[in-house]
Design a protein around this motif. Structure first.
Motif, PDB file in Angstrom:
ATOM      1  N   GLU A 153     -39.421  -8.590   8.123  1.00  0.00           N
ATOM      2  CA  GLU A 153     -38.615  -7.474   8.623  1.00  0.00           C
ATOM      3  C   GLU A 153     -37.370  -7.963   9.346  1.00  0.00           C
ATOM      4  OE1 GLU A 153     -39.337  -3.390   8.738  1.00  0.00           O
ATOM      5  OE2 GLU A 153     -38.853  -4.762   7.100  1.00  0.00           O
ATOM      6  N   PHE A 154     -37.484  -9.042  10.095  1.00  0.00           N
ATOM      7  CA  PHE A 154     -36.296  -9.592  10.744  1.00  0.00           C
ATOM      8  C   PHE A 154     -35.271 -10.027   9.698  1.00  0.00           C
ATOM      9  CE2 PHE A 154     -38.864 -10.073  14.640  1.00  0.00           C
ATOM     10  CZ  PHE A 154     -37.940  -9.646  15.579  1.00  0.00           C
ATOM     11  N   TYR A 155     -35.723 -10.753   8.689  1.00  0.00           N
ATOM     12  CA  TYR A 155     -34.803 -11.206   7.651  1.00  0.00           C
ATOM     13  C   TYR A 155     -34.226 -10.026   6.865  1.00  0.00           C
ATOM     14  CZ  TYR A 155     -36.370 -16.069   8.275  1.00  0.00           C
ATOM     15  OH  TYR A 155     -36.641 -17.314   8.781  1.00  0.00           O
ATOM     16  N   ARG A 156     -35.016  -8.976   6.693  1.00  0.00           N
ATOM     17  CA  ARG A 156     -34.558  -7.815   5.914  1.00  0.00           C
ATOM     18  C   ARG A 156     -33.546  -6.979   6.679  1.00  0.00           C
ATOM     19  NH1 ARG A 156     -35.370  -2.334   4.858  1.00  0.00           N
ATOM     20  NH2 ARG A 156     -36.673  -2.042   6.692  1.00  0.00           N
ATOM     21  N   PHE A 161     -24.160 -11.796   7.869  1.00  0.00           N
ATOM     22  CA  PHE A 161     -23.039 -12.619   8.320  1.00  0.00           C
ATOM     23  C   PHE A 161     -23.012 -12.824   9.836  1.00  0.00           C
ATOM     24  CE2 PHE A 161     -21.636 -10.781   4.260  1.00  0.00           C
ATOM     25  CZ  PHE A 161     -21.392 -11.951   3.573  1.00  0.00           C
ATOM     26  N   PHE A 162     -23.709 -11.967  10.585  1.00  0.00           N
ATOM     27  CA  PHE A 162     -23.662 -12.089  12.037  1.00  0.00           C
ATOM     28  C   PHE A 162     -25.012 -12.479  12.631  1.00  0.00           C
ATOM     29  CE2 PHE A 162     -20.460  -8.969  10.780  1.00  0.00           C
ATOM     30  CZ  PHE A 162     -19.324  -9.541  11.339  1.00  0.00           C
ATOM     31  N   SER A 163     -26.047 -12.550  11.789  1.00  0.00           N
ATOM     32  CA  SER A 163     -27.369 -12.814  12.334  1.00  0.00           C
ATOM     33  C   SER A 163     -28.175 -13.635  11.341  1.00  0.00           C
ATOM     34  CB  SER A 163     -28.064 -11.483  12.667  1.00  0.00           C
ATOM     35  OG  SER A 163     -29.263 -11.704  13.350  1.00  0.00           O
ATOM     36  N   ILE A 164     -29.479 -13.324  11.242  1.00  0.00           N
ATOM     37  CA  ILE A 164     -30.364 -14.159  10.434  1.00  0.00           C
ATOM     38  C   ILE A 164     -30.752 -13.472   9.117  1.00  0.00           C
ATOM     39  CG2 ILE A 164     -31.279 -15.554  12.301  1.00  0.00           C
ATOM     40  CD1 ILE A 164     -33.215 -12.552  11.098  1.00  0.00           C
ATOM     41  N   GLY A 165     -30.037 -12.402   8.764  1.00  0.00           N
ATOM     42  CA  GLY A 165     -30.384 -11.649   7.566  1.00  0.00           C
ATOM     43  C   GLY A 165     -30.404 -12.505   6.304  1.00  0.00           C
ATOM     44  N   ASP A 166     -31.466 -12.351   5.517  1.00  0.00           N
ATOM     45  CA  ASP A 166     -31.607 -13.135   4.295  1.00  0.00           C
ATOM     46  C   ASP A 166     -32.663 -12.463   3.430  1.00  0.00           C
ATOM     47  OD1 ASP A 166     -32.377 -15.060   2.318  1.00  0.00           O
ATOM     48  OD2 ASP A 166     -31.534 -16.654   3.578  1.00  0.00           O
ATOM     49  N   LYS A 167     -32.225 -11.761   2.391  1.00  0.00           N
ATOM     50  CA  LYS A 167     -33.155 -10.998   1.554  1.00  0.00           C
ATOM     51  C   LYS A 167     -34.133 -11.909   0.803  1.00  0.00           C
ATOM     52  CE  LYS A 167     -31.939  -6.616   2.112  1.00  0.00           C
ATOM     53  NZ  LYS A 167     -31.005  -6.743   3.229  1.00  0.00           N
ATOM     54  N   LYS A 168     -33.678 -13.101   0.417  1.00  0.00           N
ATOM     55  CA  LYS A 168     -34.572 -14.019  -0.290  1.00  0.00           C
ATOM     56  C   LYS A 168     -35.712 -14.459   0.626  1.00  0.00           C
ATOM     57  CE  LYS A 168     -34.729 -18.419  -2.780  1.00  0.00           C
ATOM     58  NZ  LYS A 168     -33.953 -19.600  -3.261  1.00  0.00           N
ATOM     59  N   LYS A 169     -35.367 -14.836   1.855  1.00  0.00           N
ATOM     60  CA  LYS A 169     -36.405 -15.223   2.804  1.00  0.00           C
ATOM     61  C   LYS A 169     -37.305 -14.035   3.141  1.00  0.00           C
ATOM     62  CE  LYS A 169     -33.998 -19.036   5.118  1.00  0.00           C
ATOM     63  NZ  LYS A 169     -33.459 -19.536   6.414  1.00  0.00           N
ATOM     64  N   ALA A 170     -36.703 -12.852   3.226  1.00  0.00           N
ATOM     65  CA  ALA A 170     -37.481 -11.650   3.512  1.00  0.00           C
ATOM     66  C   ALA A 170     -38.526 -11.425   2.436  1.00  0.00           C
ATOM     67  CB  ALA A 170     -36.557 -10.438   3.614  1.00  0.00           C
ATOM     68  N   LEU A 171     -38.117 -11.587   1.174  1.00  0.00           N
ATOM     69  CA  LEU A 171     -39.037 -11.396   0.062  1.00  0.00           C
ATOM     70  C   LEU A 171     -40.165 -12.418   0.100  1.00  0.00           C
ATOM     71  CD1 LEU A 171     -39.782  -9.963  -2.572  1.00  0.00           C
ATOM     72  CD2 LEU A 171     -38.222 -11.522  -3.775  1.00  0.00           C
ATOM     73  N   HIS A 188     -47.561  -4.047   2.544  1.00  0.00           N
ATOM     74  CA  HIS A 188     -47.079  -3.505   1.265  1.00  0.00           C
ATOM     75  C   HIS A 188     -45.806  -2.686   1.473  1.00  0.00           C
ATOM     76  CE1 HIS A 188     -50.691  -4.643  -1.027  1.00  0.00           C
ATOM     77  NE2 HIS A 188     -51.366  -4.332   0.071  1.00  0.00           N
ATOM     78  N   LEU A 189     -45.733  -1.973   2.592  1.00  0.00           N
ATOM     79  CA  LEU A 189     -44.564  -1.142   2.866  1.00  0.00           C
ATOM     80  C   LEU A 189     -43.312  -1.993   3.052  1.00  0.00           C
ATOM     81  CD1 LEU A 189     -43.549   1.738   3.357  1.00  0.00           C
ATOM     82  CD2 LEU A 189     -44.168   1.472   5.768  1.00  0.00           C
ATOM     83  N   VAL A 190     -43.451  -3.082   3.792  1.00  0.00           N
ATOM     84  CA  VAL A 190     -42.312  -3.989   3.989  1.00  0.00           C
ATOM     85  C   VAL A 190     -41.892  -4.610   2.666  1.00  0.00           C
ATOM     86  CG1 VAL A 190     -41.597  -6.161   5.055  1.00  0.00           C
ATOM     87  CG2 VAL A 190     -42.820  -4.452   6.407  1.00  0.00           C
ATOM     88  N   LEU A 191     -42.856  -5.053   1.864  1.00  0.00           N
ATOM     89  CA  LEU A 191     -42.525  -5.634   0.558  1.00  0.00           C
ATOM     90  C   LEU A 191     -41.856  -4.596  -0.338  1.00  0.00           C
ATOM     91  CD1 LEU A 191     -42.575  -7.945  -1.452  1.00  0.00           C
ATOM     92  CD2 LEU A 191     -44.946  -7.348  -2.017  1.00  0.00           C
ATOM     93  N   ALA A 192     -42.342  -3.362  -0.307  1.00  0.00           N
ATOM     94  CA  ALA A 192     -41.738  -2.305  -1.121  1.00  0.00           C
ATOM     95  C   ALA A 192     -40.281  -2.088  -0.728  1.00  0.00           C
ATOM     96  CB  ALA A 192     -42.526  -1.008  -0.952  1.00  0.00           C
ATOM     97  N   ARG A 193     -40.000  -2.059   0.554  1.00  0.00           N
ATOM     98  CA  ARG A 193     -38.619  -1.834   1.007  1.00  0.00           C
ATOM     99  C   ARG A 193     -37.696  -2.958   0.552  1.00  0.00           C
ATOM    100  NH1 ARG A 193     -40.636   0.540   6.711  1.00  0.00           N
ATOM    101  NH2 ARG A 193     -40.191   2.739   6.320  1.00  0.00           N
ATOM    102  N   ILE A 194     -38.225  -4.179   0.560  1.00  0.00           N
ATOM    103  CA  ILE A 194     -37.395  -5.306   0.131  1.00  0.00           C
ATOM    104  C   ILE A 194     -37.124  -5.222  -1.360  1.00  0.00           C
ATOM    105  CG2 ILE A 194     -37.313  -7.821  -0.102  1.00  0.00           C
ATOM    106  CD1 ILE A 194     -39.032  -7.895   2.513  1.00  0.00           C
ATOM    107  N   TRP A 195     -38.140  -4.896  -2.155  1.00  0.00           N
ATOM    108  CA  TRP A 195     -37.922  -4.733  -3.595  1.00  0.00           C
ATOM    109  C   TRP A 195     -36.860  -3.656  -3.852  1.00  0.00           C
ATOM    110  CZ3 TRP A 195     -38.872  -8.527  -6.404  1.00  0.00           C
ATOM    111  CH2 TRP A 195     -40.090  -9.220  -6.415  1.00  0.00           C
ATOM    112  N   LEU A 196     -36.935  -2.561  -3.102  1.00  0.00           N
ATOM    113  CA  LEU A 196     -35.961  -1.479  -3.286  1.00  0.00           C
ATOM    114  C   LEU A 196     -34.570  -1.919  -2.843  1.00  0.00           C
ATOM    115  CD1 LEU A 196     -38.166   1.510  -2.093  1.00  0.00           C
ATOM    116  CD2 LEU A 196     -37.460   1.014  -4.438  1.00  0.00           C
ATOM    117  N   ASP A 197     -34.493  -2.697  -1.774  1.00  0.00           N
ATOM    118  CA  ASP A 197     -33.199  -3.238  -1.343  1.00  0.00           C
ATOM    119  C   ASP A 197     -32.580  -4.109  -2.432  1.00  0.00           C
ATOM    120  OD1 ASP A 197     -33.467  -2.013   1.107  1.00  0.00           O
ATOM    121  OD2 ASP A 197     -34.085  -3.831   2.184  1.00  0.00           O
TER     122      ASP A 197
END
Length: 269
Positions: A153-156, A161-171, A188-197
């Motif tokens: 969730e933190f990575y997602r 550009f200003f923090s630790i965001g990283d969709k690959k790491k989130a996945l 499952h909910l967090v994983l679903a949101r990342i897939w949708l992102d």
């Protein structure tokens, strides 16, 4: 000898009293979805840690209850006050239990909530500290699903550009959370949101549909029910009815705080 006997006489009732307070707090916590019960649990755990301040597990329980109060706060001032207390309780837990993966994960979550409640440039450093705590939790227990979920969730959610965001790491972290904790809806909910992102809608829908089939674990009954409601609302926003297979709908899922985004019980930073 007489001094030692006197110590036993004094220490015995204190330990029994603390145990009773913790038991009462746990009973209130079991009904945390009912009005006033979270606050009751907090008050009792606060009394318990005052009586026995060196018990790390009591500080963990207190921080988790305070974290739920943060998520349910009705005003920004109330949210900040609960977040301050949750952070302090979690820090005490880590200091007392430096080998506990749960303590570090609890501290990471509390730091994330604190940063969210105290928005501003100064909160960026706290986000980095929260991620560090979660990484320490995973280093202690590589299969601790809760820490993987929070880290995802933190990575997602964080800006890239200003923090630790990283969709690959989130996945990656979300998949580990589901692998190690398949019975918990939030994973499952967090994983679903990342897939949708990532515009992988069919995979996201599949995860959302799994949530409806889960039996709530004993330690996450209200959270599971709320996450199931959130998943149902997200599926509806995607044009999917219960039991229906994925489609190519293009509407976006609701987020926390938006119409249909039922996530007040979810354990998220």
């Amino acid at each position: 000898m007489r001094t030692f006997l006197l110590f036993l006489l004094l220490a015995g009732p204190l330990g029994a009293e603390t145990g009773s307070l913790a038991q009462q707090a746990q009973l209130a916590w079991q009904d945390r979805d009912k009005p006033g019960q979270t606050e009751t649990a907090i008050r009792l755990w606060q009394q318990a840690v005052k009586a026995e301040p060196n018990r790390g597990e009591l500080w963990i329980a207190l921080s988790k209850a305070l974290g739920r109060a943060v998520r349910h706060a009705k005003t920004s001032t109330e949210r900040e006050e609960w977040a301050d207390q949750a952070r302090d309780a979690a820090k005490a837990a880590v200091d007392l239990s430096p080998a506990s993966a749960e303590a570090y994960a609890t501290y990471g979550e509390a730091l994330g909530q604190w940063a969210n409640a105290h928005k501003g440039v100064h909160s960026l450093g706290t986000v980095h500290q929260a991620v560090e705590m979660l990484q320490k939790s995973i280093a202690i227990d590589p299969r601790y699903a809760y820490a993987h979920m929070l880290l995802a969730e933190f990575y997602r959610q964080s800006p890239r550009f200003f923090s630790i965001g990283d969709k690959k790491k989130a996945l990656e972290q979300a998949q580990l959370a589901v692998d190690d904790g398949p019975d918990y809806a939030i994973n499952h909910l967090v994983l679903a949101r990342i897939w949708l992102d990532l515009d992988m809608k069919e995979k996201g829908i599949a995860e959302l549909q799994k949530i409806a089939t889960l039996t709530p674990p004993a330690d996450a009954i209200p959270e599971t029910r709320a996450d199931q409601q959130t998943a149902a609302a997200m599926l509806q926003s995607l044009g999917i009815t219960p039991g229906e297979k994925g489609s190519s709908a293009t509407s976006q899922p609701p987020q926390c705080g938006e119409a249909g985004g039922v996530c007040s019980e979810s354990s998220q930073p």
